[in-house]
Structures are given as structure tokens and as C-alpha cells.
Design an enzyme around this catalytic site. Structure first.
Site, PDB file in Angstrom:
ATOM      1  N   CYS A 182       0.832  -1.199   0.000  1.00 13.08           N
ATOM      2  CA  CYS A 182       0.000   0.000   0.000  1.00 13.08           C
ATOM      3  C   CYS A 182       0.874   1.258   0.000  1.00 13.08           C
ATOM      4  CB  CYS A 182      -0.934  -0.003   1.208  1.00 13.08           C
ATOM      5  SG  CYS A 182      -0.096  -0.071   2.807  1.00 13.08           S
ATOM      6  N   HIS A 440      -2.243   1.674   7.236  1.00  8.02           N
ATOM      7  CA  HIS A 440      -2.590   1.563   5.819  1.00  8.02           C
ATOM      8  C   HIS A 440      -2.413   2.923   5.160  1.00  8.02           C
ATOM      9  CE1 HIS A 440      -4.392   0.029   2.191  1.00  8.02           C
ATOM     10  NE2 HIS A 440      -5.321   0.968   2.221  1.00  8.02           N
TER      11      HIS A 440
END
Length: 1082
Positions: A182, A440
Site C-alpha cells: 500500500c 494503511h
């Protein structure tokens, strides 16, 4: 004065020395015999004379004379080595906004805004570069930024803005997460949505075809980035960035595939890898100096220069240095917004005291340091320091703006600072998570339409401008907006396109300075020519737009920020003036908005022809210009329809006399006195739905926004009678249990006291309501409270008296009901305690607990609040309180403070209540009971018997307390001053004293039964007639006689009665239940 040296010729000096030597030797030659000797002597003498004369000549005085070319040959070399503090020619200092030594005309922000490089006349420019290659800035001022001797990629070739490219830019697809990537996906999305970088990558088409770097078939890292950009623009589904992922080791050696990494760290390594790949195109790239390496396309896009000024506080000497940067790391520990972080970064700070060595003072002094922007980058990369020294993440919210102005931080002249240095937000990287070690990453990018999209790996969705500004950003990319500083004839970077796809001629934004009264936001059309217009026509344009704007509202147009919905005619594209920012309802109910956020529109379309591209100045002052409603409304106010807006407001009428049964619930509890005393509501959702169902039949003309009924109090819960006595809120918990057990004889006094409290604050008295209407559902947790109503007549409460009388009658019936006399057993501290008869039936505790929990008892106002004001739900039968009361309140240490920090109330006087509670009905530890005192046995039921029992209990409690104090003095521990004597009598006494205080006759009975079972002396007679047993009994317990206060005390009489009972054979062979003991004793 510096001159060059002129020395006499050496040949003349040597000739003079030879003549002098030969002249002296010629007179010495006399005969032929001596010719050979004289020749040898003359040769040696000649040599000696030459040496002596040469030394004399070398030590002679040297004459000097000035030459005309000294300044060009000597001083120019010295200037390159030293700093000229006071230059002779003040015009040699070149500032921004004028011509520099290289001849390039630069703008206020340090680069050519017009995109044309112009050479200025310099007579010695070519000679400087040819003769002084070792010094890249031979004629530049040391206080100015040095100029590289070679530029690899001109800064003017960078195309800023999406409209500078002929390519049609799409939103872009997402990127598939192939395992903890990510950080890579979000970084790539943020980079590929920077217009300057995307335009450069697209322009590298020639290099893509001729790239000679064959690494896994993907070419160099620049080719991999260009191919990834084209893949996201051409595909319709999410792509897999394998070209970048496969070169992860080439980008950074210590990064591991499949492991979480930092997005900013990856960004820095990726940009450096792209710079290395670009430098490899040149043969001698390793020999280039640092200034030349900073002129790569990546350096021109992200690179800038900071000016550091260190000022000595002693001599005011200023040391100026320049630092190249590609991102700004801002400290957010003391900042709440991005502007605050910039202020802290560019503010003047004081260095460590006596820690800076000044070049002027030549010693360590105190100094100050301040940064400023010497040359602003085209794309400004900002990283917020979201990490602390202890390794935690700073999750604080930092407010952002879509536009920032860095003009006040630029190191320029005051005239040049007048030109704005404005940046617009193009992309950012966000981090979701509470720790810097996990979380994230997502990205936000802008498109050519001016709207923003959120890229969460393979998911792409539009996001509103307000959400973008409130995002917990980590890395932000701002691109330079040249439209604010562009000339009137310059073309606008972003065009204006209507919904039908036809685009108008791009025009520049009207540059309005701060003194200008008119401020334009959004795209505008010129009133006259196509190429542009001056500021003098701005007011006329605003007036024309205002007229067309009113007409378009009547025609049913909806003017949005990013879209235009054409229903009858093409609307006139324009901007609101600052005074016309309020939206006006149109004829068809639509409203026009003057904000510049594309994502704030309610309609989204897949076709990008429906989007209006917002130019760089369309988003100007977005945070300043927001639509404001005509009438301010509070969040708690209901939405008023058109019918309500036309009705005049009338005063609220409150009727209490005639209750009317309606499905509407009264809104009394929302203004209760406290959170704990709110009247219970059966079901808030149900009540709300009922209010909505009957809202059409009611009037809503209040100013506070709460819906009202017809004015009558219809809900019984709103007017339930609950009497609050504030003087009883600090009563002890044990006092509560003791008072709940005994029946109150002064209920009439309580009723009188309660009746006196039933009045309203402002003198209003409610009318009595019926029993059926005033019954409220019980609240299992919160005690009910009198309802408080706020109205224009004042604040008043509603109570009633009928329920009080009913509950009093119930209590009187319970008092008169016959009950069995229960004999509580001995306690841990007092074996012969007298008890009071319990007047409760077996069903009474459950009913009493139910009344206490429902909060409908008469004495609910007398219940104390335990702890911090919360009411205890347990009654006298609670196992927890019984277990606590069985334990000694004195303990084995010092007194314990209560929860509120004050001394416990279980000292002194409350101890009587504790003893009374123990005597009242808790029995002994083993569950058995003893014979109660004559006072308790002869007491009759009713109020008189209760008074007698209470008086007896209090007297026994005081006596027990005195005996406990005496027992403590007798049982003091031996501290070594007195020697212990071991004997049979003392051992028995010590065992008796060290055991549990108080004598247990049943334990004595069981023990004697085991001892005398097979022993002699007793025979077949009961052991009670054995005199040895009686002697042992007296011997063991004679030390307790004085403790009981002598033979005349009540406790002594109780003990003697028990002894006589046991001696007469009245003992129990087995422990019996409490009911059997009561029957046998009766």
C-alpha cells in the site's frame, strides 16, 4: 600601491665584476717565470670576485613600478577565493526580478514565468567560462545563489498544469496490492497525479523507444514510471505495478518484498533512482559537480533552494548559505494548521548560547538563524513529522487548504514580494493507523477537471474538498500556480469547458490585489476581446454576470462548482462577487452555489464531458468564500418547511388544568435538573415516531426548535410525583439499610414535609390528576425526578400527592401485618447480642426491593446516595452488603478514607447503627441463633414495640463499643518488656483471648461431647451434671466476667441465663434450623 617589480639586467652586473677583477690582476704580472703562477691565481681570484659581487647584487635594493594590467590579472583571481564585504560597484548585486549574470530574465519566484530564455549582453561572459572553469560562479555575488556551469534540463521546459499537455488526462485506475504494497501504490498514485511530473514522463517517448537499459525487459526506472503512468491512463481496471515492484531492490537495497515500509522513505529513494537513471544518459555524469546534477528534470520539478541567514548578536555579522531541498519536513507538535507549521519552520530561532563561531568576531557567540525561500520549487513536497521521539505516531488533526501562499517566506525584494507565490494542492498520501509501525496508506489525487479522487489500492472513488482538507495527511504535493503572477497576455494553463463539450478560449484570471474591492472566484468570460482583459473591466463583468445570474435562476439553471445542468439555455459562466456569496433559491427550488469544490455537487456522471475543469484560480480563496444560509440555524433546530416560515411566531401557551389523552408524549424530560434525575422515557424511538405522526396536527412556532404539543401536559411520566429531599443525599449506606429494615413511625411527618415541597418555582400549582393518567413506567436504573419545564413564564416543576397517600397506606398495611419473630444469631464480635423482631413476611423483602428499584416508595427521598452520588440498588437482603457488614469495621490497620477522600462515617456515632444492624437481623457466622434478650422477647409489634427495640439496640450498641475498647486494651501485644510465662492456666487464658473474641457455647458443647465420650468420671449421666465440666467452664471464662460490666449488666444476665439453661439439660444435641429454634423457645 601594488606594482610589478623591475630588476636591472644580470649581464651588466656580471660584466662589471669581470672588469673589476681583471683590472686588479693585470698590474701584478711582472716576469715571464711567474706567468703560470699568476695565471692560476688570477683564475681563482676571478671566481671569488664573481661570487662576492653576485651576493652583493642579490642583496641590493629592488626598485618597483606600476603596470596597467594588474587589476585584471591578479584581483580577479583573488575575488574567487575571498568574500568581498564592501563591493566597489553597488550595481553588481543582482536581485530577483532583474538581470542576473547569466543573462536570464527571472521572475519573482526565481524562474522564468514567460517560458522564454533571454540572453543579456555581457562582454566577458565567454572569457569567464573559458578561463575559469574551476569556479562556476566567477562573477556572481557571494550572497546570491551560484549558477551551474551546465544545465542538463532547462527549467523552462517543465510544463505546469494539466492543460499544458495535448494529451487528454483520465482519472486513472487503481493499483492492486500484491502484499503489503500500500505504501508503494499510494506513493505512485500521488506522483503520477502531479501535472509537471506526468507531462515530463509523457514527453520521454523518444527515450522509451531507444532505452538501452535492459533490466527484466522493463528498461530503466524512468521508463518503468512512464509505462506505469500510461497503463493507469489506458486500462479500465486496476493495474499491477510490477515494473516498479520488480525494481524494489534497485530502488533501495534494504527494502524487502512483502514487508511494510515507510511511504516517505520510498518516495525519496524512488526520486533518487530516477535521477540516477537520467544522469546515466550522459557519458561523464560521474564528473559533474553537484550544481549540475541538481538540474535534472526531477531536480527542476521538486528541487528548490533555502536561504539560511545566521546573524551574530555581537557584531551583527550575517553569514548566508544556500541549501538544496526537495521536500520540507514540518514540525506539527505545536501547530494546528499547515500555516502554523510554515510559521514555525520559517521563523527566526536562536541558536545555542555561545555555540556559534562568528566569522567576523572569530569567536563563539550567540546567534540567530532563519530560513527563507531563495528559489521556490515548481512542485512543493511537504512531509508532516507525525512521529515523536519515543516512537509514537502523532495523530493530531492538521487543517489544510487547497491553496497556500508562500510569498512572505520568499527571500526577495519588497517589490518582487508583491507578486504572489501561490501553490495549489494536487495530491497527497495519507496514513491510517495509530502507530508508525503499522497501518494503511491511501492517496488522493486531482484530475484535469479540478476534482479529487481517493485511491485506496484498487478502489478509486471521488472525494469532496471538505474531506480532503480534513484528511489526516502525511505527504502533500503542491504545484506552483502561475496564473496569479502571469501577464495579461499570457495564456491560461487551464481552460474552461461547458457541459456540451465546447470549450471557450482560455483566458487568464483577473489578478486582484488586496486593496481591490472586487474579488472574483471561478471561471470568467471576458466582456470584450478574446485574448484577455484588464482589471478595469472587472467591475463591469461582475455586473453583467449578476444580471445573467438572476435570469438563469428563473430559467431553472443550477450553477454548480464543477458541473452545469443545462435545462433551457447555456448558462453564463461567471463568478460570485464577495457580496453575493449567499445562495438564492431559484424558481424551481434549486440553489446556486459559489464554492469552488467540484466534489460538493450532488450529481456525478461517468462521462467526463459533464465535469467543468476548474482552473488554478477557480479554487482561490476556497476556504474564505463559503455559501452561508440566509437564516442561521442551530444543529438542534428542526427543518422548517415553507408553511412554517410564513406563519408568525406566537407565544407558547401551557395548560395544566385539563389533561388530554393524545398519542403525543410531552417533552418535559429534556430539561431535567440533572442527568441522574431525568424522568424515564419508555422508548425514545417510539416516542419520536409518535411525535412525527402527529406533527401535522400541532403547531411548531417555537424559537428554540423543539416541537410542542397543544399546550397540555398529557404524559403521566412528565408529571409523575417524585419528592426529592436534598438533605438526605449524604446519609451513610449502612444507615440506609438500617432505616429500610425498621418501620417508620413518623410517616405523617414525612408526608407533611413532602406536601410543603410540592410547589412550583414561580408559584404555579398544578391540578391533581387521576391515578390512571399519572402512572409512569418504572425505571430500573435511574431514580425518577420531578419534571422541570422551561417556558416563557419561568421554570416550574410538576408533582402530585395521590401516589404518596397510596404508598403510605401500603406501608401502614405492611406494618400492621403479623410476622413471625425471627431470632438472629450471634455475630463475629458480639455473641450475646439482642435483636429486634422482624416485621416482614417472607414475601416482604421481594416486594420491598421491587419498590426500591422502581423508585415509587414514599421514603425514596430518604435513600442515601452511595459513592459519588449513585444510588445503591441493593436492599437489606443483599448478599454483598451482608458480607461486608459481617466483617469488622475496625480492621487491623488505620482508618480508611471513603471514596470521596473524606474520613469514613463509620466512626464514633455511626458505629451504633452498625451494631444495631448486626443485632437486628444478620445472625452469626455459622447461621445459628441464640436466645434473644427479654427486652426483645416481650416487645410487642407496632410502633411502640419498634421504639422499644430501637432504644434497646442503641443501648446495647454503646455497651458493646465500650467492651470492645476495653478488650483492645487487655489484648495488647507483648512488645518484649514482659516475659511470657507458660502455664496451664495462662495457656488457656491466652488461647481464649487469642481466639475469636466472644464465647461460643455451641462450640463448647461439641467439644465437651468429644472429650467425655469415653472418659471416666461422668458415667452414664449427662455431662452437664459433671462438676469438672462446670469447673473447667468457669476456669476458662472467668477472665471475661469483668468485661461484661459486672453481675448487674444486661450481658451478664444473658450469659448466666444461657449457662443455667445448658446446665438444666436444655442444650441441643444437633444444630437445628432457625424456625425449629423459634418454636422450641416459644
Amino acid at each position: 600601491m601594488p606594482v610589478s617589480m623591475a630588476v636591472c639586467e644580470t649581464a651588466n652586473v656580471v660584466n662589471a665584476a669581470l672588469r673589476e677583477s681583471l683590472g686588479g690582476n693585470s698590474s701584478a704580472a711582472g716576469s715571464s717565470i711567474d706567468q703560470a703562477k699568476s695565471g692560476e691565481d688570477s683564475n681563482g681570484s676571478l671566481q671569488n670576485h664573481i661570487v662576492a659581487n653576485a651576493k652583493r647584487i642579490l642583496m641590493a635594493k629592488i626598485e618597483y613600478e606600476e603596470v596597467p594590467n594588474y587589476h585584471e590579472s591578479v584581483l580577479e583571481n583573488l575575488k574567487s577565493k575571498y568574500i568581498v564585504i564592501k563591493p566597489g560597484n553597488p550595481g553588481a548585486i543582482n536581485g530577483f526580478g532583474g538581470k542576473n549574470n547569466t543573462g536570464k530574465v527571472v521572475g519573482a519566484n526565481g524562474h522564468d514565468n514567460n517560458g522564454a530564455r533571454k540572453q543579456a549582453e555581457h562582454p566577458n561572459n565567454q572569457s569567464h567560462h573559458n578561463n575559469h572553469n574551476n569556479h562556476p560562479h566567477p562573477t556572481s555575488n557571494p550572497n546570491e545563489l551560484p549558477k551551474p556551469k551546465r544545465v542538463l534540463y532547462p527549467r523552462e521546459n517543465i510544463r505546469i498544469g494539466w492543460k499544458q499537455s495535448e494529451r487528454k488526462w483520465q482519472v486513472g485506475t487503481g493499483m492492486i496490492n500484491v502484499g503489503n504494497t500500500c505504501y508503494l501504490n499510494s506513493t505512485l498514485q500521488a506522483l503520477l497525479h502531479i501535472p509537471a511530473l506526468a507531462n515530463w514522463l509523457v514527453s520521454e517517448q523518444a527515450h522509451l523507444e531507444n532505452c538501452n537499459v535492459a533490466e527484466s525487459g522493463g528498461g530503466c526506472i524512468v521508463c518503468a514510471m512512464a509505462k506505469t503512468l500510461l497503463a493507469t491512463q489506458s486500462n479500465q481496471s486496476a493495474v499491477r505495478p510490477f515494473l516498479i515492484y520488480s525494481k524494489l531492490k534497485q530502488i533501495c537495497k534494504h527494502m524487502v518484498v512483502g514487508r511494510q515500509e515507510d511511504a516517505h522513505e520510498f518516495l525519496r529513494f524512488l526520486v533518487e533512482a530516477m535521477e540516477r537513471a537520467y544522469l546515466m544518459r550522459f557519458r561523464n555524469y560521474k564528473e559533474l559537480d553537484q550544481l549540475v546534477k541538481e538540474t535534472t528534470p526531477l531536480g527542476q520539478i521538486f528541487g528548490g533552494y533555502l536561504r539560511s541567514e545566521v546573524r551574530c548578536l555581537s557584531c551583527n555579522h550575517v553569514s548566508i548559505t544556500f541549501q538544496h531541498f526537495q521536500d520540507l519536513l514540518l514540525d506539527i507538535r505545536k501547530a494546528d494548521s499547515l500555516e502554523d507549521a510554515f510559521e514555525g519552520h520559517f521563523s527566526r530561532e536562536r541558536l545555542e548560547d555561545m555555540g556559534y563561531k562568528c566569522e567576523g568576531c572569530k569567536k563563539k557567540v550567540s546567534a540567530t538563524k532563519q530560513f527563507s525561500l531563495e528559489r521556490a520549487p515548481i512542485t512543493l513536497c511537504i512531509q508532516l513529522k507525525r512521529f515523536s521521539m519515543i516512537g509514537n505516531k502523532l495523530t493530531k488533526q492538521i487543517s489544510l487548504k487547497p491553496r497556500i501562499d508562500l510569498s512572505k517566506y520568499a527571500a526577495r525584494s519588497p517589490a518582487a514580494q508583491a507578486q504572489p507565490l501561490t501553490y495549489r494542492l494536487v495530491s497527497m498520501v495519507t496514513h491510517l493507523g495509530v502507530s508508525q509501525h503499522c497501518g494503511h496508506y491511501t492517496a488522493i489525487g486531482s484530475t484535469d477537471t479540478g476534482s479529487y479522487y481517493n485511491f485506496d489500492d484498487s478502489y478509486v472513488r471521488p472525494i469532496a474538498m471538505q474531506s480532503v482538507c480534513n484528511t489526516n495527511a502525511y505527504i502533500m504535493f503542491y504545484e506552483l500556480d502561475l496564473s496569479q503572477a502571469a501577464s495579461p497576455a499570457a495564456n491560461r494553463p487551464n481552460g474552461v469547458r461547458l457541459t456540451n463539450g465546447h470549450s471557450t478560449t482560455p483566458v487568464p484570471a483577473a489578478t486582484v490585489s488586496s486593496p481591490s474591492p472586487t474579488r472574483f472566484i471561478g471561471p470568467q468570460l471576458p466582456p470584450g476581446g478574446v485574448n484577455g482583459y484588464s482589471n478595469g473591466n472587472a467591475q463591469k463583468t461582475a455586473i453583467q454576470f449578476k444580471q445573467h445570474h438572476q435570469q438563469s435562476q428563473q430559467n431553472g439553471f443550477q450553477l454548480g462548482t464543477g458541473k452545469f445542468q443545462d435545462t433551457a439555455k447555456p448558462p453564463l459562466v461567471g463568478a460570485h462577487a464577495k457580496g453575493d456569496a449567499n445562495p438564492v433559491p431559484t424558481a424551481n427550488g434549486n440553489k446556486s452555489s459559489s464554492t469552488s469544490s467540484n466534489s460538493s455537487s450532488n450529481h456525478k456522471s461517468i462521462n467526463q464531458q459533464q465535469y467543468l475543469p476548474i482552473s488554478s484560480e477557480d479554487e482561490d480563496s476556497e476556504d474564505e468564500m463559503t455559501p452561508r444560509p440566509t437564516t442561521a440555524q442551530l444543529p438542534s433546530m428542526p427543518k422548517m418547511t415553507d408553511d412554517h416560515t410564513e406563519k408568525p411566531k406566537s407565544p407558547v401557551k401551557i395548560q395544566v388544568k385539563t389533561p388530554v389523552k393524545t398519542p403525543l408524549k410531552s417533552l418535559v424530560p429534556y430539561e431535567s435538573a440533572s442527568e441522574e434525575e431525568e424522568a424515564p422515557q419508555p422508548n425514545p424511538r417510539k416516542r419520536r415516531s409518535e411525535e412525527d405522526s402527529s406533527e401535522s396536527d400541532q403547531e411548531s412556532g417555537q424559537t428554540n426548535g423543539h416541537s410542542k404539543t397543544n399546550g397540555s401536559l398529557t404524559n403521566g411520566s412528565a408529571s409523575s410525583s417524585v419528592h426529592v429531599n436534598n438533605s438526605k443525599q449524604k446519609t451513610d449506606a449502612i444507615d440506609e439499610i438500617f432505616k429500610s429494615l425498621k418501620k417508620s413511625a413518623d410517616s405523617d411527618d414525612d408526608d407533611d414535609e413532602e406536601e410543603s415541597s410540592i410547589q412550583l418555582t414561580n408559584g404555579w400549582h398544578p391540578q391533581k390528576q387521576s391515578q390512571s393518567q399519572s402512572k409512569a413506567p418504572p425505571s430500573p436504573k435511574t431514580p425518577p425526578s420531578p419534571a422541570v419545564i422551561k417556558s416563557k413564564t419561568g421554570i416550574w416543576k410538576v408533582t402530585r400527592n395521590d401516589e404518596v397517600d397510596d404508598i403510605d397506606d401500603d406501608d401502614d398495611e405492611e406494618d400492621e401485618a403479623p410476622a413471625k419473630i425471627q431470632t438472629p444469631s450471634k455475630t463475629h464480635r458480639n455473641p450475646f447480642s439482642s435483636t429486634k423482631p422482624s416485621t416482614e413476611s417472607p414475601a416482604t423483602p421481594g416486594a420491598k426491593r421491587q419498590k426500591l428499584l422502581n423508585g415509587s416508595a414514599v421514603k425514596s427521598h430518604q435513600q442515601p446516595r452511595v459513592g459519588n452520588g449513585y444510588q445503591s440498588e441493593a436492599t437489606s437482603n443483599g448478599s454483598t452488603i451482608n458480607e461486608l457488614l459481617k466483617q469488622s469495621h475496625r480492621g487491623y490497620g488505620s482508618s480508611v478514607l471513603s471514596w470521596n477522600g473524606k474520613p469514613a462515617e463509620l466512626e464514633k456515632e455511626p458505629f451504633e447503627l452498625v451494631c444495631a444492624k448486626r443485632i437486628a437481623g444478620h445472625g452469626s457466622v455459622d447461621g445459628s441463633d441464640i436466645v434473644e434478650s427479654s427486652v426483645a422477647v416481650n416487645a410487642s409489634s407496632g410502633s411502640d414495640s419498634n421504639d422499644v427495640v430501637v432504644i434497646a439496640l442503641l443501648v446495647d450498641a454503646r455497651e458493646q463499643r465500650q467492651r470492645d475498647l476495653d478488650d483492645d486494651e487487655e489484648n495488647e501485644m507483648d512488645r518484649g518488656r514482659q516475659r511470657k510465662v507458660k502455664s496451664s492456666g495462662s495457656a488457656k487464658a491466652n488461647n481464649a483471648s487469642n481466639s475469636t473474641p466472644g464465647y461460643n457455647p455451641f462450640q463448647e458443647y461439641e467439644g465437651q461431647k468429644r472429650w467425655n465420650k469415653n472418659g471416666g468420671g461422668g458415667g452414664g449421666f449427662p455431662r452437664f451434671y459433671n462438676q469438672n465440666f462446670r469447673q473447667n467452664f468457669q476456669q476458662r471464662n472467668k477472665f471475661k466476667f469483668n468485661r461484661f460490666g459486672g453481675p448487674g449488666s444486661a450481658k451478664f444476665q444473658q450469659q448466666r441465663a444461657l449457662q443455667r439453661h445448658l446446665a438444666a439439660g436444655g442444650g441441643f444435641s444437633r444444630r437445628q434450623p432457625s424456625a425449629q429454634q423459634q418454636q422450641q423457645q416459644s
